[in-house]
Design a protein around this motif. Structure first.
Motif, PDB file in Angstrom:
ATOM      1  N   MET A   1      39.932 -51.328 -26.021  1.00 60.20           N
ATOM      2  CA  MET A   1      41.294 -51.585 -26.476  1.00 60.20           C
ATOM      3  C   MET A   1      41.995 -50.267 -26.811  1.00 60.20           C
ATOM      4  SD  MET A   1      43.619 -53.938 -27.129  1.00 60.20           S
ATOM      5  CE  MET A   1      42.793 -55.491 -27.284  1.00 60.20           C
ATOM      6  N   TRP A   2      41.285 -49.329 -27.411  1.00 54.29           N
ATOM      7  CA  TRP A   2      41.871 -48.044 -27.807  1.00 54.29           C
ATOM      8  C   TRP A   2      42.348 -47.259 -26.595  1.00 54.29           C
ATOM      9  CZ3 TRP A   2      42.946 -46.246 -32.618  1.00 54.29           C
ATOM     10  CH2 TRP A   2      43.327 -44.920 -32.728  1.00 54.29           C
ATOM     11  N   LYS A   3      41.552 -47.255 -25.542  1.00 57.06           N
ATOM     12  CA  LYS A   3      41.901 -46.444 -24.369  1.00 57.06           C
ATOM     13  C   LYS A   3      42.761 -47.196 -23.358  1.00 57.06           C
ATOM     14  CE  LYS A   3      37.766 -47.329 -21.651  1.00 57.06           C
ATOM     15  NZ  LYS A   3      38.075 -47.436 -20.253  1.00 57.06           N
ATOM     16  N   GLU A   4      43.033 -48.470 -23.589  1.00 54.63           N
ATOM     17  CA  GLU A   4      43.838 -49.295 -22.683  1.00 54.63           C
ATOM     18  C   GLU A   4      45.217 -48.674 -22.481  1.00 54.63           C
ATOM     19  OE1 GLU A   4      44.844 -52.130 -20.105  1.00 54.63           O
ATOM     20  OE2 GLU A   4      42.887 -52.122 -21.078  1.00 54.63           O
ATOM     21  N   THR A   5      45.677 -48.727 -21.240  1.00 49.33           N
ATOM     22  CA  THR A   5      46.975 -48.131 -20.926  1.00 49.33           C
ATOM     23  C   THR A   5      48.134 -49.067 -21.228  1.00 49.33           C
ATOM     24  OG1 THR A   5      46.901 -48.942 -18.664  1.00 49.33           O
ATOM     25  CG2 THR A   5      45.977 -46.741 -19.085  1.00 49.33           C
ATOM     26  N   GLY A   6      47.845 -50.352 -21.347  1.00 56.15           N
ATOM     27  CA  GLY A   6      48.912 -51.297 -21.646  1.00 56.15           C
ATOM     28  C   GLY A   6      49.574 -51.865 -20.406  1.00 56.15           C
ATOM     29  N   SER A   7      49.047 -51.565 -19.229  1.00 57.24           N
ATOM     30  CA  SER A   7      49.650 -52.103 -18.016  1.00 57.24           C
ATOM     31  C   SER A   7      49.355 -53.596 -17.920  1.00 57.24           C
ATOM     32  CB  SER A   7      49.090 -51.388 -16.783  1.00 57.24           C
ATOM     33  OG  SER A   7      47.693 -51.567 -16.714  1.00 57.24           O
ATOM     34  N   LEU A   8      50.294 -54.326 -17.374  1.00 54.63           N
ATOM     35  CA  LEU A   8      50.149 -55.765 -17.254  1.00 54.63           C
ATOM     36  C   LEU A   8      49.756 -56.135 -15.827  1.00 54.63           C
ATOM     37  CD1 LEU A   8      53.275 -56.782 -19.292  1.00 54.63           C
ATOM     38  CD2 LEU A   8      50.897 -56.847 -20.016  1.00 54.63           C
ATOM     39  N   ILE A   9      49.070 -57.257 -15.709  1.00 55.92           N
ATOM     40  CA  ILE A   9      48.558 -57.688 -14.414  1.00 55.92           C
ATOM     41  C   ILE A   9      49.645 -58.447 -13.656  1.00 55.92           C
ATOM     42  CG2 ILE A   9      46.878 -59.190 -13.333  1.00 55.92           C
ATOM     43  CD1 ILE A   9      45.131 -58.604 -15.809  1.00 55.92           C
ATOM     44  N   LEU A  10      49.838 -58.065 -12.415  1.00 54.02           N
ATOM     45  CA  LEU A  10      50.827 -58.749 -11.591  1.00 54.02           C
ATOM     46  C   LEU A  10      50.201 -59.412 -10.367  1.00 54.02           C
ATOM     47  CD1 LEU A  10      53.619 -56.031 -11.733  1.00 54.02           C
ATOM     48  CD2 LEU A  10      53.463 -58.128 -13.075  1.00 54.02           C
ATOM     49  N   ASP A  11      49.072 -58.907  -9.904  1.00 51.79           N
ATOM     50  CA  ASP A  11      48.395 -59.437  -8.733  1.00 51.79           C
ATOM     51  C   ASP A  11      47.667 -60.732  -9.105  1.00 51.79           C
ATOM     52  OD1 ASP A  11      47.167 -59.786  -6.298  1.00 51.79           O
ATOM     53  OD2 ASP A  11      45.638 -58.243  -6.643  1.00 51.79           O
ATOM     54  N   GLU A  12      47.936 -61.834  -8.365  1.00 53.19           N
ATOM     55  CA  GLU A  12      47.369 -63.133  -8.699  1.00 53.19           C
ATOM     56  C   GLU A  12      45.857 -63.155  -8.559  1.00 53.19           C
ATOM     57  OE1 GLU A  12      48.047 -67.569  -7.097  1.00 53.19           O
ATOM     58  OE2 GLU A  12      49.857 -66.418  -7.474  1.00 53.19           O
ATOM     59  N   LYS A  13      45.304 -62.520  -7.521  1.00 53.63           N
ATOM     60  CA  LYS A  13      43.857 -62.484  -7.329  1.00 53.63           C
ATOM     61  C   LYS A  13      43.199 -61.695  -8.459  1.00 53.63           C
ATOM     62  CE  LYS A  13      40.259 -61.231  -4.077  1.00 53.63           C
ATOM     63  NZ  LYS A  13      39.931 -60.568  -2.828  1.00 53.63           N
ATOM     64  N   GLU A  14      43.799 -60.583  -8.796  1.00 55.33           N
ATOM     65  CA  GLU A  14      43.277 -59.770  -9.899  1.00 55.33           C
ATOM     66  C   GLU A  14      43.366 -60.538 -11.208  1.00 55.33           C
ATOM     67  OE1 GLU A  14      44.263 -55.535 -12.025  1.00 55.33           O
ATOM     68  OE2 GLU A  14      44.807 -55.772  -9.915  1.00 55.33           O
ATOM     69  N   GLU A  15      44.439 -61.321 -11.371  1.00 60.37           N
ATOM     70  CA  GLU A  15      44.593 -62.107 -12.593  1.00 60.37           C
ATOM     71  C   GLU A  15      43.480 -63.135 -12.713  1.00 60.37           C
ATOM     72  OE1 GLU A  15      47.788 -64.905 -14.981  1.00 60.37           O
ATOM     73  OE2 GLU A  15      48.186 -64.381 -12.901  1.00 60.37           O
ATOM     74  N   LYS A  16      43.095 -63.799 -11.605  1.00 63.32           N
ATOM     75  CA  LYS A  16      42.022 -64.799 -11.646  1.00 63.32           C
ATOM     76  C   LYS A  16      40.713 -64.146 -12.076  1.00 63.32           C
ATOM     77  CE  LYS A  16      39.707 -68.336  -8.993  1.00 63.32           C
ATOM     78  NZ  LYS A  16      39.546 -69.000  -7.721  1.00 63.32           N
ATOM     79  N   ASN A  17      40.392 -62.985 -11.494  1.00 61.37           N
ATOM     80  CA  ASN A  17      39.190 -62.267 -11.900  1.00 61.37           C
ATOM     81  C   ASN A  17      39.279 -61.863 -13.358  1.00 61.37           C
ATOM     82  OD1 ASN A  17      38.075 -62.487  -9.358  1.00 61.37           O
ATOM     83  ND2 ASN A  17      38.841 -60.503  -8.680  1.00 61.37           N
TER      84      ASN A  17
END
Length: 191
Positions: A74-90
């Motif tokens: 969580m500390w090193k997370e960039t904060g980018s959000l997921i937009l790809d549906e396949k990536e979101e399922k994984n």
């Protein structure tokens, strides 16, 4: 002391940063993570964990290591959000897996069931196993509903958070610190 547990903090953080759907997967993972502790209590394995200092310490320190891993992630997370549906399922399966591990690696949950549930089983019950399963099932349903509510509430303010990189950074750091503190608290836990 009324401090939310790791499952609550994880579900809220997922609701804030990944949305309601992901928080529902976190709630499901946390709920399914209850099953091993419940079964351990029902079949007497919780007594082994409670009486064996080595078993308790192993589970405890695996839990501490996992919470510190979550804190670091969580500390090193960039904060980018997921937009790809396949990536979101994984990612949703990853969220559920992380939530599941949070509860499995918490020896206090098993001890909670060992100490709490038997109090509500009548002394001369004909089927104490069925009573334990029923009480455990009720606890799981309540956990799922409450955690989904936490996710819904977190998601309701999500728009304010994701639109501010500064707010995202500080909230992520707060969650990271929370996981680290919960890990430290677990490390100091005695049976």
């Amino acid at each position: 002391m009324l401090i939310p547990g790791t499952g609550v903090i994880f579900t809220i953080s997922v609701g804030l940063f990944q949305g309601y759907r992901a928080s529902c997967y976190a709630a499901l993972g946390c709920t399914f993570g209850i099953i091993p502790s419940l079964l351990a209590s029902i079949f007497g394995l919780a007594v082994v964990i409670y009486t064996s200092a080595i078993a308790f310490q192993i589970i405890k320190f695996l839990g501490v290591a996992y919470l510190l891993y979550l804190a670091w992630s969580m500390w090193k997370e960039t904060g980018s959000l997921i937009l790809d549906e396949k990536e979101e399922k994984n990612n949703l399966l990853d969220v559920a897996s992380k939530a599941f591990l949070i509860n499995i690696l918490n020896p206090k949950l098993t001890l909670f069931f060992l100490a709490f549930l038997p109090q509500f089983i009548p002394q001369h019950a004909e089927a104490p196993l069925n009573n334990m399963l029923l009480l455990g099932g009720v606890f799981m349903v309540m956990t799922l509903c409450v955690f989904i509510l936490y996710g819904l509430l977190a998601n309701s303010i999500r728009g304010y958070i994701i639109n501010s990189l500064v707010a995202m950074k500080y909230i992520q750091r707060t969650f990271a610190a929370s996981f680290a503190m919960l890990g430290a608290k677990l490390a100091m836990t005695e049976r």
